[in-house]
Design a protein around this motif. Structure first.
Motif, PDB file in Angstrom:
ATOM      1  N   PRO A 153       6.572  -1.132  -3.785  1.00 36.43           N
ATOM      2  CA  PRO A 153       6.717  -2.449  -4.429  1.00 36.43           C
ATOM      3  C   PRO A 153       6.041  -3.546  -3.617  1.00 36.43           C
ATOM      4  O   PRO A 153       5.847  -3.404  -2.411  1.00 36.43           O
ATOM      5  N   ARG A 154       5.698  -4.641  -4.292  1.00 38.66           N
ATOM      6  CA  ARG A 154       5.114  -5.793  -3.590  1.00 38.66           C
ATOM      7  C   ARG A 154       6.198  -6.505  -2.794  1.00 38.66           C
ATOM      8  O   ARG A 154       7.335  -6.590  -3.235  1.00 38.66           O
ATOM      9  N   GLY A 155       5.811  -7.024  -1.629  1.00 37.28           N
ATOM     10  CA  GLY A 155       6.764  -7.756  -0.808  1.00 37.28           C
ATOM     11  C   GLY A 155       6.838  -9.217  -1.235  1.00 37.28           C
ATOM     12  O   GLY A 155       5.902  -9.735  -1.840  1.00 37.28           O
ATOM     13  N   ASP A 156       7.940  -9.841  -0.908  1.00 39.06           N
ATOM     14  CA  ASP A 156       8.110 -11.264  -1.200  1.00 39.06           C
ATOM     15  C   ASP A 156       8.003 -12.029   0.125  1.00 39.06           C
ATOM     16  O   ASP A 156       9.001 -12.223   0.826  1.00 39.06           O
ATOM     17  N   GLU A 157       6.762 -12.445   0.438  1.00 43.26           N
ATOM     18  CA  GLU A 157       6.563 -13.058   1.758  1.00 43.26           C
ATOM     19  C   GLU A 157       7.103 -14.481   1.850  1.00 43.26           C
ATOM     20  O   GLU A 157       7.100 -15.074   2.933  1.00 43.26           O
ATOM     21  N   THR A 198       5.784  -8.065   4.491  1.00 47.25           N
ATOM     22  CA  THR A 198       4.357  -8.118   4.846  1.00 47.25           C
ATOM     23  C   THR A 198       3.779  -6.713   4.895  1.00 47.25           C
ATOM     24  O   THR A 198       2.662  -6.476   4.410  1.00 47.25           O
ATOM     25  N   ILE A 199       4.525  -5.775   5.457  1.00 46.81           N
ATOM     26  CA  ILE A 199       4.035  -4.380   5.501  1.00 46.81           C
ATOM     27  C   ILE A 199       3.799  -3.880   4.071  1.00 46.81           C
ATOM     28  O   ILE A 199       2.750  -3.277   3.778  1.00 46.81           O
ATOM     29  N   ALA A 200       4.734  -4.163   3.176  1.00 44.76           N
ATOM     30  CA  ALA A 200       4.579  -3.710   1.770  1.00 44.76           C
ATOM     31  C   ALA A 200       3.332  -4.334   1.149  1.00 44.76           C
ATOM     32  O   ALA A 200       2.595  -3.663   0.405  1.00 44.76           O
ATOM     33  N   ASN A 201       3.065  -5.589   1.461  1.00 45.02           N
ATOM     34  CA  ASN A 201       1.885  -6.243   0.869  1.00 45.02           C
ATOM     35  C   ASN A 201       0.576  -5.722   1.464  1.00 45.02           C
ATOM     36  O   ASN A 201      -0.428  -5.633   0.747  1.00 45.02           O
ATOM     37  N   ILE A 202       0.597  -5.388   2.750  1.00 53.88           N
ATOM     38  CA  ILE A 202      -0.612  -4.778   3.346  1.00 53.88           C
ATOM     39  C   ILE A 202      -0.875  -3.443   2.650  1.00 53.88           C
ATOM     40  O   ILE A 202      -2.013  -3.140   2.269  1.00 53.88           O
ATOM     41  N   ILE A 203       0.169  -2.665   2.451  1.00 54.46           N
ATOM     42  CA  ILE A 203      -0.016  -1.358   1.789  1.00 54.46           C
ATOM     43  C   ILE A 203      -0.576  -1.580   0.377  1.00 54.46           C
ATOM     44  O   ILE A 203      -1.520  -0.907  -0.047  1.00 54.46           O
ATOM     45  N   GLN A 227      -3.113   7.729   7.425  1.00 51.99           N
ATOM     46  CA  GLN A 227      -2.849   9.085   7.929  1.00 51.99           C
ATOM     47  C   GLN A 227      -1.730   9.749   7.123  1.00 51.99           C
ATOM     48  O   GLN A 227      -1.801  10.942   6.821  1.00 51.99           O
ATOM     49  N   ILE A 228      -0.727   8.969   6.741  1.00 54.05           N
ATOM     50  CA  ILE A 228       0.371   9.554   5.950  1.00 54.05           C
ATOM     51  C   ILE A 228      -0.149   9.995   4.571  1.00 54.05           C
ATOM     52  O   ILE A 228       0.136  11.087   4.104  1.00 54.05           O
ATOM     53  N   PHE A 229      -0.970   9.134   3.938  1.00 53.54           N
ATOM     54  CA  PHE A 229      -1.453   9.450   2.591  1.00 53.54           C
ATOM     55  C   PHE A 229      -2.560  10.494   2.584  1.00 53.54           C
ATOM     56  O   PHE A 229      -2.613  11.360   1.717  1.00 53.54           O
ATOM     57  N   ASN A 230      -3.473  10.388   3.563  1.00 53.74           N
ATOM     58  CA  ASN A 230      -4.739  11.126   3.431  1.00 53.74           C
ATOM     59  C   ASN A 230      -5.013  12.227   4.455  1.00 53.74           C
ATOM     60  O   ASN A 230      -5.932  13.010   4.247  1.00 53.74           O
ATOM     61  N   ALA A 231      -4.268  12.262   5.556  1.00 49.58           N
ATOM     62  CA  ALA A 231      -4.645  13.240   6.607  1.00 49.58           C
ATOM     63  C   ALA A 231      -4.148  14.639   6.257  1.00 49.58           C
ATOM     64  O   ALA A 231      -3.187  14.802   5.549  1.00 49.58           O
ATOM     65  N   SER A 289      -2.349  -4.117  -0.754  1.00 47.81           N
ATOM     66  CA  SER A 289      -3.729  -4.613  -0.809  1.00 47.81           C
ATOM     67  C   SER A 289      -4.723  -3.544  -0.352  1.00 47.81           C
ATOM     68  O   SER A 289      -5.853  -3.514  -0.838  1.00 47.81           O
ATOM     69  N   ARG A 290      -4.313  -2.651   0.556  1.00 59.16           N
ATOM     70  CA  ARG A 290      -5.258  -1.665   1.082  1.00 59.16           C
ATOM     71  C   ARG A 290      -5.233  -0.327   0.341  1.00 59.16           C
ATOM     72  O   ARG A 290      -6.156   0.458   0.451  1.00 59.16           O
ATOM     73  N   PHE A 291      -4.133  -0.077  -0.373  1.00 56.74           N
ATOM     74  CA  PHE A 291      -4.014   1.187  -1.125  1.00 56.74           C
ATOM     75  C   PHE A 291      -3.617   0.840  -2.566  1.00 56.74           C
ATOM     76  O   PHE A 291      -2.428   0.917  -2.934  1.00 56.74           O
ATOM     77  N   PRO A 292      -4.589   0.424  -3.405  1.00 56.53           N
ATOM     78  CA  PRO A 292      -4.267  -0.123  -4.729  1.00 56.53           C
ATOM     79  C   PRO A 292      -3.479   0.843  -5.629  1.00 56.53           C
ATOM     80  O   PRO A 292      -2.761   0.384  -6.521  1.00 56.53           O
TER      81      PRO A 292
END
Ligand code: NDP
Length: 334
Positions: free
Chosen positions: A287-291, A272-277, A330-334, A279-282
């Motif tokens: 990798p995509r998660g397998d929910e 789920t964490i991978a899929n949130i990343i 914050q990890i990507f952009n701060a 969807s929010r950071f295209p």
């Protein structure tokens, strides 16, 4: 605004920095303890607020560790004890995990009793590992609440560093409860008991390669690239800003006296964490998660009911999606 002075041990920690930020925003004066002058100066330069100052407590286990700082600060009326080892990288489980947690807690309470008679409120950062069962004690059918205790024994805690962390938190909380009863103390104690804590750092991120232990769960997913397998893993989380808020409620709200505030938002899986990343950071390479695996993984995650705590807190928890977004942003952009 208030003239209350609050002491925060372990002031440079991930959770403590958020507590301090929220305290200062509400006008409290904050005295934080750190292990060295250098760490104190570093923190001061991040916080940049005249109402924050620091003191050195070099070792939690040293006899009378907190005596001098409390003698020096008779204005302190609230004591928040967050300092405790949060690591599995230890050589001697008892010396490096259990003792600092347990003896450190008792040293803090002893100093308050002897040198802080004006301190009326104490909050201790405990952990949901004091409630949940793990390993042989995991029970997938149980719905864990504020009344439950991890059955791990002190001896079992010595078996490996993970068990050592569990024991360090459980036996520190028990030591605090025993102290309060035996010493007939003049102050109220509340406990904040969070599961895995995610969320952005309160101030700047110094080293994005290695975050604090719990945020490394999120960072471990961030570090994956296409084709990497996502471990089938998950647990229960809460956002750091809610944990900090709970520490304030713990001494501001009389309903929290003697309570274990079981601050938990929801379960999560790494998929789920991978899929949130995604969807929010295209543009991410995560990798995509397998929910579809979540149902299976959820069987190994503790179920809980913390409605009693939530009633005392009186606020809604930050969701997994929001927490992951803010952490990763914050990890990507701060
Ligand atoms: P951090 O590692 O960021 O902060 C821990 C703090 O404790 C630091 O200030 C650290 O000082 C201090 N500390 C650690 N070991 C010692 C020691 N032996 N002597 C003196 N000080 C020490 O962790 P968190 O902010 O995540 O944790 C804060 C509290 O919250 C802890 O009590 C932890 O058990 C609890 N908690 C955390 C959870 C999480 O998921 N993060 C979940 C549940 C509870 P230094 O920087 O000098 O090492």
């Amino acid at each position: 605004m208030t003239s209350t002075s609050v002491f925060v041990s372990g002031a440079n920690g991930f959770i403590a920095q958020h507590i301090i930020k929220q305290l200062l925003a509400k006008g409290y004066t904050v005295i934080g303890s750190v292990r060295s002058h250098q760490k104190g100066e570093q923190l001061k330069s991040l916080i940049q607020n005249d109402k924050f100052s620091f003191e050195i407590v070099a070792s939690l286990t040293e006899k009378n560790a907190f005596d001098e700082v409390l003698k020096k600060h008779p204005e302190v009326t609230v004591f928040l004890h967050t300092a405790s080892p949060v690591t599995f990288a230890v050589e001697d489980i008892e010396k490096d995990l259990l003792k600092p947690a347990i003896v450190g807690t008792v040293n803090a309470l002893n100093a308050i009793k002897r040198y802080g008679p004006q301190i009326k409120k104490v909050v201790i950062t405990a952990s949901a590992v004091n409630i949940f069962g793990f390993g042989p004690y995991f029970d997938g059918e149980q719905v864990y609440t504020e009344d439950d205790w991890n059955p791990i024994t002190y001896e079992e805690s010595l078996e490996n560093p993970f068990f050592g962390y569990l024991g360090s938190k459980k036996y520190a909380e028990l030591a605090a409860q025993a102290f309060a009863t035996k010493e007939n103390v003049n102050f109220d104690i509340s406990f904040v008991t969070p599961p895995f804590v995610f969320g952005p750092q309160a101030y700047v991120v110094k080293d994005k390669a290695n975050l604090n232990l719990s945020n490394e769960v999120v960072n471990s997913v961030v570090k994956l690239t296409k084709g990497d397998p996502i471990p089938a893993d998950g647990s229960v989380f809460v956002d750091v800003r809610d944990v900090a808020r709970a520490h304030l409620v713990a001494f501001e709200n009389d309903e929290a006296v003697s309570q274990r505030l079981f601050t938990a938002s929801s379960s999560y899986t790494l998929d789920t964490i991978a899929n949130i990343i995604n969807s929010r950071f295209p543009n991410t390479t995560v990798p995509r998660g397998d929910e579809s695996r979540n149902e299976e993984i959820n069987r190994s995650i503790q179920k809980f009911d913390n409605s009693r705590t939530n009633k005392i807190l009186g606020f809604d928890y930050i969701t997994l999606e929001e927490s992951i977004f803010d952490t990763v942003d914050q990890i990507f952009n701060a």
